[in-house]
Enzyme design. Structure first.
Site, mmCIF file in Angstrom:
data_model
loop_
_atom_site.group_PDB
_atom_site.id
_atom_site.type_symbol
_atom_site.label_atom_id
_atom_site.label_comp_id
_atom_site.label_asym_id
_atom_site.label_seq_id
_atom_site.Cartn_x
_atom_site.Cartn_y
_atom_site.Cartn_z
ATOM 1 N N HIS A 103 0.931 -1.089 -0.088
ATOM 2 C CA HIS A 103 0.049 -0.030 -0.021
ATOM 3 C C HIS A 103 0.721 1.291 -0.148
ATOM 4 C CE1 HIS A 103 -3.803 2.196 0.667
ATOM 5 N NE2 HIS A 103 -2.870 2.990 1.246
ATOM 6 N N CYS A 104 0.664 2.092 -1.257
ATOM 7 C CA CYS A 104 1.825 3.252 -1.168
ATOM 8 C C CYS A 104 0.941 4.472 -0.736
ATOM 9 C CB CYS A 104 2.017 3.434 -2.745
ATOM 10 S SG CYS A 104 3.188 4.648 -2.865
ATOM 11 N N PRO A 105 1.445 5.118 0.522
ATOM 12 C CA PRO A 105 0.850 6.299 0.831
ATOM 13 C C PRO A 105 0.956 7.523 0.132
ATOM 14 C CG PRO A 105 2.697 5.707 2.211
ATOM 15 C CD PRO A 105 2.386 4.633 1.253
#
Ligand code: ZN
Ligand code: ZN
Length: 368
Positions: free
Chosen positions: A183-185
């Site tokens: 999951h890429c912020p």
């Protein structure tokens, strides 16, 4: 009053019965009854809490659940902030380059160099913007919520649905993601089957853009840095001035702004080039081996486990170095390297992300 008249005999009757029972309890019945009550309560509690899937991992997960909840919620909310930051910083660098750097290049460089800077710079900018937009807006892909014939390897404990191979649950999105990488912020999105290429291309072209900016601005940065460093407050400058009576260097507001902007662009692009360059190389190594970030951890663990048993682990999704890259970029013929890799392309990845071909014999030990 009538109510109390009816209630009083009942209370008296209960009291007499309790007094009659008291001697029996005194003879040991009380301890037996208490024991029976205790064992019944324990059985009741156990039956209420019984779970065949309960293990030390489940207990630890439950204990740390509030911490996970906090981290997940913070990441979800900070995602919007991080995306805004990426847009803001990139826009500021682009504006400075257009306002200060490009006019200087056009006024002082020979024509071939001007053509190179104009072509490369704009191509790089288009690639960064396109891939960032697609990476944030493309759904990574999720397994179907209704029952179907798709082969699955396990059941997601959170979604309570079958998980196809390479699918993992994202606690921030609170959904299962096909071929989940992470999951890429910075994208405020999960990186999965349908946007993995966009994510990697963004990292690659952003790194290239940052290297291009820091290399192109190097001479300007050295000039701007020395101009700012030799300020009138510097004691050596004051000493020089008093000795030689030379006037201190005076810069106009526009020149001071130019120096500060160049230093800002160079420091920012160089730092991002180093940090993002490392991340891009790491992902390039993963793609070369046909793995995702999640699979790298699982596969390492599995290969250590099998090594202890004298066996060799083989990744079933490693189709060979070149083939892995071709599958990743969706390259089917040579011209696709130009149209699908070097130019913006919205083609979908190979396969649906639900069914995966195995590169090795199924009898080999593998990790899924
Ligand atoms: Zn799930
Ligand atoms: Zn996610």
């Amino acid at each position: 009053m009538g109510h109390w008249r009816r209630l009083f005999p009942t209370i008296m009757r209960l009291l007499l019965r309790w007094l009659r029972l008291c001697p029996r309890w005194a003879r040991g019945h009380r301890s037996a009854q208490l024991q029976e009550l205790w064992s019944y309560s324990r059985l009741l509690l156990k039956s209420l809490c019984f779970n065949s899937l309960c293990s030390s991992d489940v207990v630890l997960d439950s204990v740390f659940e509030p911490v996970y909840w906090l981290v997940d919620h913070f990441t979800r909310w900070f995602g919007v902030l991080f995306v805004s930051l990426v847009i803001l910083l990139t826009s500021s660098v682009v504006l400075i380059v257009y306002y200060y750097v490009l006019p200087m290049i056009i006024s002082s460089y020979p024509t071939p160099w001007i053509a190179w800077h104009l072509c490369y710079g704009h191509w790089n900018l288009v690639m960064v913007v396109f891939h960032y937009y697609k990476a944030t807006r493309t759904d990574p892909g999720h397994p179907p919520l209704i029952k179907n014939d798709t082969p699955s390897v396990s059941i997601c404990k959170k979604c309570i649905i079958p998980k196809p191979p390479r699918t993992h649950h994202c606690s921030i999105c609170n959904r299962c993601v096909l071929k989940m990488d992470h999951h890429c912020p910075w994208l405020n999105n999960c990186v999965g089957h349908f946007n993995h290429r966009y994510f990697f291309s963004f990292c690659l072209f952003m790194t290239m853009g940052c290297i291009y900016c820091s290399v192109s601005c190097w001479n300007m940065f050295v000039g701007a840095y020395s101009a700012i460093e030799v300020s009138p407050c510097d004691p050596s400058v004051i000493l020089l001035k008093s000795y030689y009576q030379t006037p201190e260097p005076s810069f106009s507001f526009h020149e001071r702004m130019f120096h500060k902007c160049i230093i800002y662009v160079w420091v920012l692009t160089s730092s991002v080039a180093v940090a993002l360059g490392g991340l891009t190389l790491w992902h390039a190594a993963l793609i070369t081996h046909g793995e995702t970030s999640v699979e790298r951890h699982i596969n390492r663990k599995e290969s250590r486990r099998l090594k202890d048993r004298g066996k060799i682990f083989q990744n079933p999704y490693n189709y060979g170095r070149m083939q892995n890259w071709k599958l990743f970029f969706g390259v089917e013929k040579c011209s696709h390297w130009l149209t699908r890799f070097l130019l913006p392309s919205a083609h979908t990845p190979y396969g649906d992300g639900l069914v995966w071909e195995w590169s090795v014999n199924r009898s080999y030990p593998t990790a899924i």
